[in-house]
Design an enzyme around this catalytic site. Structure first.
Site, PDB file in Angstrom:
ATOM      1  CB  CYS A 114      -0.953   0.007   1.188  1.00 17.09           C
ATOM      2  SG  CYS A 114      -2.124  -1.348   1.128  1.00 17.09           S
ATOM      3  CG  HIS A 252      -3.182   3.660   1.738  1.00 18.76           C
ATOM      4  ND1 HIS A 252      -3.666   3.198   0.538  1.00 18.76           N
ATOM      5  CD2 HIS A 252      -3.255   2.624   2.611  1.00 18.76           C
ATOM      6  CE1 HIS A 252      -4.004   1.928   0.674  1.00 18.76           C
ATOM      7  NE2 HIS A 252      -3.771   1.556   1.918  1.00 18.76           N
ATOM      8  CG  ASN A 282      -6.714  -0.540   1.004  1.00 19.81           C
ATOM      9  OD1 ASN A 282      -5.940  -0.184   0.112  1.00 19.81           O
ATOM     10  ND2 ASN A 282      -6.297  -0.970   2.182  1.00 19.81           N
TER      11      ASN A 282
HETATM   12  O1  UT7 Z   1      -3.978  -0.944   3.401  1.00 18.28           O
HETATM   13  C1  UT7 Z   1      -3.125  -1.528   4.304  1.00 18.28           C
HETATM   14  C2  UT7 Z   1      -3.451  -1.112   5.643  1.00 18.28           C
HETATM   15  N1  UT7 Z   1      -4.671  -1.744   6.108  1.00 18.28           N
HETATM   16  C3  UT7 Z   1      -5.385  -1.119   6.978  1.00 18.28           C
HETATM   17  O2  UT7 Z   1      -5.062  -0.001   7.280  1.00 18.28           O
HETATM   18  C4  UT7 Z   1      -6.550  -1.815   7.636  1.00 18.28           C
HETATM   19  C5  UT7 Z   1      -6.538  -1.451   9.081  1.00 18.28           C
HETATM   20  N2  UT7 Z   1      -7.598  -2.051   9.863  1.00 18.28           N
HETATM   21  C6  UT7 Z   1      -8.882  -1.678   9.760  1.00 18.28           C
HETATM   22  O3  UT7 Z   1      -9.222  -0.849   8.940  1.00 18.28           O
HETATM   23  C7  UT7 Z   1      -9.879  -2.262  10.735  1.00 18.28           C
HETATM   24  O4  UT7 Z   1      -9.182  -2.939  11.747  1.00 18.28           O
HETATM   25  C8  UT7 Z   1     -10.897  -3.214  10.067  1.00 18.28           C
HETATM   26  C9  UT7 Z   1     -11.858  -2.401   9.222  1.00 18.28           C
HETATM   27  C10 UT7 Z   1     -10.164  -4.222   9.218  1.00 18.28           C
HETATM   28  C11 UT7 Z   1     -11.725  -3.929  11.127  1.00 18.28           C
HETATM   29  O5  UT7 Z   1     -12.348  -3.033  12.017  1.00 18.28           O
HETATM   30  P1  UT7 Z   1     -12.260  -3.277  13.599  1.00 18.28           P
HETATM   31  O6  UT7 Z   1     -13.057  -2.217  14.220  1.00 18.28           O
HETATM   32  O7  UT7 Z   1     -10.790  -3.345  13.941  1.00 18.28           O
HETATM   33  O8  UT7 Z   1     -13.000  -4.651  13.757  1.00 18.28           O
HETATM   34  P2  UT7 Z   1     -12.445  -6.065  14.276  1.00 18.28           P
HETATM   35  O9  UT7 Z   1     -11.531  -6.672  13.291  1.00 18.28           O
HETATM   36  O10 UT7 Z   1     -11.940  -5.910  15.668  1.00 18.28           O
HETATM   37  O11 UT7 Z   1     -13.787  -6.900  14.299  1.00 18.28           O
HETATM   38  C12 UT7 Z   1     -14.902  -6.508  15.119  1.00 18.28           C
HETATM   39  C13 UT7 Z   1     -16.036  -7.484  14.908  1.00 18.28           C
HETATM   40  C14 UT7 Z   1     -15.608  -8.937  15.052  1.00 18.28           C
HETATM   41  O12 UT7 Z   1     -16.655  -9.640  15.687  1.00 18.28           O
HETATM   42  P3  UT7 Z   1     -16.599  -9.958  17.265  1.00 18.28           P
HETATM   43  O13 UT7 Z   1     -15.365 -10.791  17.443  1.00 18.28           O
HETATM   44  O14 UT7 Z   1     -16.510  -8.618  17.945  1.00 18.28           O
HETATM   45  O15 UT7 Z   1     -17.884 -10.675  17.492  1.00 18.28           O
HETATM   46  C15 UT7 Z   1     -15.502  -9.408  13.625  1.00 18.28           C
HETATM   47  O16 UT7 Z   1     -15.726 -10.805  13.495  1.00 18.28           O
HETATM   48  O17 UT7 Z   1     -16.568  -7.352  13.588  1.00 18.28           O
HETATM   49  C16 UT7 Z   1     -16.602  -8.647  12.954  1.00 18.28           C
HETATM   50  N3  UT7 Z   1     -16.404  -8.467  11.524  1.00 18.28           N
HETATM   51  C17 UT7 Z   1     -17.409  -8.220  10.658  1.00 18.28           C
HETATM   52  N4  UT7 Z   1     -18.725  -8.114  10.827  1.00 18.28           N
HETATM   53  C18 UT7 Z   1     -19.480  -7.844   9.742  1.00 18.28           C
HETATM   54  C19 UT7 Z   1     -15.233  -8.474  10.842  1.00 18.28           C
HETATM   55  N5  UT7 Z   1     -15.461  -8.243   9.536  1.00 18.28           N
HETATM   56  C20 UT7 Z   1     -16.805  -8.083   9.399  1.00 18.28           C
HETATM   57  C21 UT7 Z   1     -17.642  -7.800   8.298  1.00 18.28           C
HETATM   58  N6  UT7 Z   1     -18.966  -7.696   8.520  1.00 18.28           N
HETATM   59  N7  UT7 Z   1     -17.166  -7.627   7.047  1.00 18.28           N
END
Ligand code: UT7
Length: 325
Positions: A114, A252, A282
């Site tokens: 990225c 980005h 992204n």
């Molecule tokens: O480009 C390279 C750099 N990449 C990035 O910068 C990405 C950085 N990270 C992020 O943008 C965020 O961490 C994410 C958008 C990937 C995730 O957001 P988050 O607030 O960190 O969520 P999480 O991964 O902690 O997941 C929270 C909950 C989980 O459920 P439980 O364990 O709380 O029950 C996940 O299973 O959301 C669930 N979850 C979803 N639910 C519905 C994960 N993906 C999804 C989804 N739809 N697509």
């Protein structure tokens, strides 16, 4: 007088097929509400048959060349950032070079995921300022849809395909003139200790397969805000500017919450941040030039303004660059 790399044109390209969050919810257990609330993404573009990293890159490059008002044949350097090349080799840059008909100059790919466009831009800038080339095409192009695990809702909803390009030209400018255009500073970093937080689980030398993208999103998020805020300060220090001088930040486009948190850390108002993550998701190395071109073409970014570019991605790698456009 001093030699500077001046951005003289930009272009971008997207696949034909737009895919909404509602469509994603038909493929995996997710919802428009979750995706918008956690990321700001509403839509992404997905490459179809015949649409490749090189075809998107070529289209973006043609638009950048047209905007710069130059002949494609005068390009003597192509640096193309991608993590999704057409083939393992040769470099996708050489395919684009041939498509454009500017064979004979320098052409190579850069792999910094990225942050790839920032790495490509800094590399081209160094080569232009040392006289190795006079007129460069810097491209970020990706077809990330082809390395996504379409059963993994935590990653497949986040990414899209696309390409962005800039023409950079070596120009003699008066460094004492604060209005003189060109790249004023850039900084790049990498920390391989975090390889396993964002990676592809395949490769030529290990599995002889392409592999799929894997990410520990929450950890990446935490590192992203800290690293980006720090590299932005470094570039400001290097160029003798302050955050208040910046007209636009072109970040980005990974997640709206990262853009917002980074801008807040620097004390920059949200109105100065170019946001396209809602439309494009992204697009990895393509996201910075794609966002820049979008904001140039819709009239937000104007000639003479001070623009900060920044990105962070797999590796980890991260970087920033400041330019008067
Ligand atoms: O480009 C390279 C750099 N990449 C990035 O910068 C990405 C950085 N990270 C992020 O943008 C965020 O961490 C994410 C958008 C990937 C995730 O957001 P988050 O607030 O960190 O969520 P999480 O991964 O902690 O997941 C929270 C909950 C989980 O459920 P439980 O364990 O709380 O029950 C996940 O299973 O959301 C669930 N979850 C979803 N639910 C519905 C994960 N993906 C999804 C989804 N739809 N697509």
């Amino acid at each position: 007088m001093t030699l500077r790399s001046v951005i003289t044109g930009s272009g971008s390209a997207l696949p034909k097929r737009a895919v909404s969050n509602a469509e994603m919810a038909e493929m995996v257990d997710t919802s428009d509400e979750w995706i918008v609330e956690r990321t700001g993404i509403r839509n992404r573009y997905i490459a179809g048959d015949g649409e490749t990293t090189s075809s998107l890159a070529t289209e973006a490059a043609r638009r950048a060349i047209e905007a710069a008002g130059i002949e494609a044949a005068s390009i003597d350097l192509i640096v193309l950032a991608t993590a999704t090349p057409d083939q393992t080799f040769p470099a996708t840059a050489t395919i684009v070079q041939h498509n454009l008909g500017c064979n004979g100059g320098i052409a190579f790919d850069v792999a910094a995921v990225c942050s790839g466009f920032l790495y490509a831009m800094a590399t081209a800038d160094s080569m232009l300022r040392t006289g190795m080339a006079r007129r460069a095409l810097v491209i970020g192009a990706e077809t990330f849809s082809r390395i996504l695990d379409w059963d993994d809702r935590a990653t497949c909803v986040l990414f899209g395909d696309g390409a962005g390009a800039m023409v950079l030209e070596a120009r003699d400018v008066d460094p004492a003139d604060p209005a003189a255009p060109g790249l004023l500073g850039s900084r790049l970093h990498a920390d391989g200790a975090h390889n396993q937080l964002l990676y592809v689980d395949g490769g030529v030398s290990t599995t002889q397969s392409v592999g799929k993208l894997r990410m520990k999103g929450r950890e990446v998020f935490r590192h992203a805000v800290t690293n980006l805020a720090s590299v932005l300060q470094e570039v400001l220090g290097q160029s003798g500017h302050t955050a208040a001088d910046i007209d636009w930040v072109v970040p980005h486009q990974a997640n709206y919450r990262i853009l917002d948190a980074t801008a807040r850390k620097l004390g920059l108002p949200a109105e100065k941040v170019v946001v396209t993550v809602d439309r494009h998701a992204n697009t990895s190395a393509a996201s910075v030039p794609l966002a820049y071109d979008t904001a140039v073409r819709d009239g937000r970014i104007q000639p003479g303004q001070l623009v900060m570019f920044e990105a962070m991605g797999g590796g980890f790698t991260w970087g920033a660059a400041l330019a008067r456009v």
